[in-house]
Design a protein around this motif. Sequence first.
Motif, mmCIF file in Angstrom:
data_model
loop_
_atom_site.group_PDB
_atom_site.id
_atom_site.type_symbol
_atom_site.label_atom_id
_atom_site.label_comp_id
_atom_site.label_asym_id
_atom_site.label_seq_id
_atom_site.Cartn_x
_atom_site.Cartn_y
_atom_site.Cartn_z
ATOM 1 N N GLY A 62 -7.834 5.447 4.020
ATOM 2 C CA GLY A 62 -7.938 4.582 5.368
ATOM 3 C C GLY A 62 -7.660 3.173 5.232
ATOM 4 N N SER A 63 -7.039 2.534 6.249
ATOM 5 C CA SER A 63 -6.474 1.445 6.272
ATOM 6 C C SER A 63 -7.683 0.336 5.876
ATOM 7 C CB SER A 63 -6.017 0.940 7.720
ATOM 8 O OG SER A 63 -6.841 1.169 8.885
ATOM 9 N N ASP A 64 -9.006 0.603 6.424
ATOM 10 C CA ASP A 64 -10.035 -0.315 5.863
ATOM 11 C C ASP A 64 -10.902 0.392 4.588
ATOM 12 O OD1 ASP A 64 -9.329 -2.111 7.806
ATOM 13 O OD2 ASP A 64 -10.291 -1.134 9.647
ATOM 14 N N LYS A 65 -10.341 1.315 4.097
ATOM 15 C CA LYS A 65 -10.912 1.950 2.780
ATOM 16 C C LYS A 65 -12.263 2.838 3.467
ATOM 17 C CE LYS A 65 -8.861 -0.661 -1.100
ATOM 18 N NZ LYS A 65 -7.667 -1.162 0.081
ATOM 19 N N GLN A 66 -12.040 3.351 4.756
ATOM 20 C CA GLN A 66 -13.478 3.578 5.400
ATOM 21 C C GLN A 66 -13.915 5.033 5.112
ATOM 22 O OE1 GLN A 66 -10.491 2.964 6.848
ATOM 23 N NE2 GLN A 66 -9.883 4.458 8.399
ATOM 24 N N GLN A 67 -12.917 5.881 4.275
ATOM 25 C CA GLN A 67 -13.267 7.340 4.186
ATOM 26 C C GLN A 67 -13.362 7.777 2.779
ATOM 27 O OE1 GLN A 67 -10.736 9.701 6.828
ATOM 28 N NE2 GLN A 67 -12.600 9.557 8.218
ATOM 29 N N ILE A 68 -14.182 8.459 2.366
ATOM 30 C CA ILE A 68 -14.301 8.965 0.967
ATOM 31 C C ILE A 68 -13.963 10.369 0.704
ATOM 32 C CG2 ILE A 68 -16.741 8.935 0.885
ATOM 33 C CD1 ILE A 68 -16.800 7.903 -1.921
ATOM 34 N N LEU A 69 -13.367 10.946 0.056
ATOM 35 C CA LEU A 69 -13.303 12.301 -0.728
ATOM 36 C C LEU A 69 -14.086 12.681 -1.976
ATOM 37 C CD1 LEU A 69 -9.527 13.028 -0.187
ATOM 38 C CD2 LEU A 69 -11.319 13.405 1.624
ATOM 39 N N ARG A 70 -15.284 13.349 -1.733
ATOM 40 C CA ARG A 70 -16.238 13.582 -2.925
ATOM 41 C C ARG A 70 -16.687 14.786 -2.994
ATOM 42 N NH1 ARG A 70 -20.791 9.204 -2.921
ATOM 43 N NH2 ARG A 70 -19.350 7.977 -3.820
ATOM 44 N N VAL B 206 0.766 -1.159 0.052
ATOM 45 C CA VAL B 206 -0.134 -0.115 -0.091
ATOM 46 C C VAL B 206 0.989 1.332 -0.055
ATOM 47 C CG1 VAL B 206 -1.864 1.247 1.168
ATOM 48 C CG2 VAL B 206 -1.913 -1.380 1.223
ATOM 49 N N SER B 207 0.417 2.192 -0.770
ATOM 50 C CA SER B 207 1.522 3.330 -1.111
ATOM 51 C C SER B 207 0.466 4.646 -1.123
ATOM 52 C CB SER B 207 2.412 3.583 -2.390
ATOM 53 O OG SER B 207 3.026 4.617 -2.331
ATOM 54 N N THR B 208 0.973 5.678 -0.317
ATOM 55 C CA THR B 208 0.279 6.932 -0.475
ATOM 56 C C THR B 208 1.130 8.110 -0.765
ATOM 57 O OG1 THR B 208 0.899 7.298 1.945
ATOM 58 C CG2 THR B 208 -1.397 6.247 1.550
ATOM 59 N N GLN B 209 0.543 9.111 -1.064
ATOM 60 C CA GLN B 209 1.347 10.409 -1.695
ATOM 61 C C GLN B 209 0.740 11.761 -1.310
ATOM 62 O OE1 GLN B 209 1.798 11.591 -5.951
ATOM 63 N NE2 GLN B 209 4.103 11.072 -5.660
ATOM 64 N N LEU B 210 1.424 12.377 -0.679
ATOM 65 C CA LEU B 210 0.823 13.696 -0.205
ATOM 66 C C LEU B 210 0.530 14.684 -1.583
ATOM 67 C CD1 LEU B 210 -0.034 15.158 2.399
ATOM 68 C CD2 LEU B 210 2.429 16.488 2.114
ATOM 69 N N GLN B 211 -0.820 14.969 -1.692
ATOM 70 C CA GLN B 211 -1.028 15.665 -3.098
ATOM 71 C C GLN B 211 -1.751 16.690 -2.852
ATOM 72 O OE1 GLN B 211 -2.848 12.832 -6.012
ATOM 73 N NE2 GLN B 211 -1.031 11.456 -5.831
#
Length: 336
Positions: free
Chosen positions: A113-121, A57-62
Amino acid sequence: TRSTTVNSNLKWETTASYNVGVDAGFWNGRLSVVADAYYKKTHDLLLLVPTGFSSGVSTQLQNVGNVVNKGVELTVNTQLINTRKLQWSVSGNIAHNHNEITSMGSSDNIIQGSDKQQILRVGEALGSFYGLKFDGIVQSGEDVSSLPTVNGITPKAGDVKYVDTNNDHRIDGNDRQVLGSIQPDFTYGLSSQLQWGAFDAQVVFAGSHGAKLYNALGRRLEQTGDSYNVLTTVLDSWTADNGGGRLPLASTTRAFSYIDSRYVQSASYLKLRNLTIGYRLPLPKAFPVGIRLYATASNLFTITPYKGYDPEVSSGTDNGAYPASRTFTFGVNVTL
């Protein structure tokens, strides 16, 4: 594995804000009112965004979008009693903030999120939770032919039911919906100070209403397995003899990795932040110092429907965050 990748195109967030306020006093200062309204828009919001990464799992500050905050705040201070022997004042405040994402650039949705629990929309608040809506447990004798399939399989007694939001008679990731957010409808506070002769007292309450919190620890500890102890609520899991309304037949597996509305819980609360009682010793006037004895209790109680330890978790995801400590302090103030 998890990693954070470099982004050489980062830039600072920029914020434009507008504010208007009224500050008024009445009856020679016995009552004062402070009211504010504000509008704040942030451009090029800095957020951690999941990116493709073959081995983990990878993330990037954007810089991914814009968000608007607008709201009102009201504070009222009053001196209820002001005599030589007795002074009593009370202060109260309440605030409402509306948070909304207004742009996501080229992205439609970003799941976090670690459990894909949040959404940006666009149109939703920052910190919005995203998952399936719980619809009960299949009971013995229930007609399952009318229920939507779960992973292509018709549910059986003891299985979890979910709401089929798109009415395609099957439950999958497309049935996820926004389940609330970390943004409260309003926050509030109340404080009072009392001085009666040699005695003094102060009390401070704080509260929040309408926010949601993802109880990740509760979700993990309500699934039976051999890696963790479990919560006592597992004793209420569905059985053929006793039924059950919230937890399915005890199992080490889940139908989906998606979260559901059982674990997006109310984070509303009322807390007694601080209570202090003091007493100034009646010493002779010739005595060179003043002595005040006091006792303070912090976080004395919390009233909340939240099922975890503490509803105040800044990230919005409770993985077992240590709750605020209840403390008792006794001391002496000496003044020259």
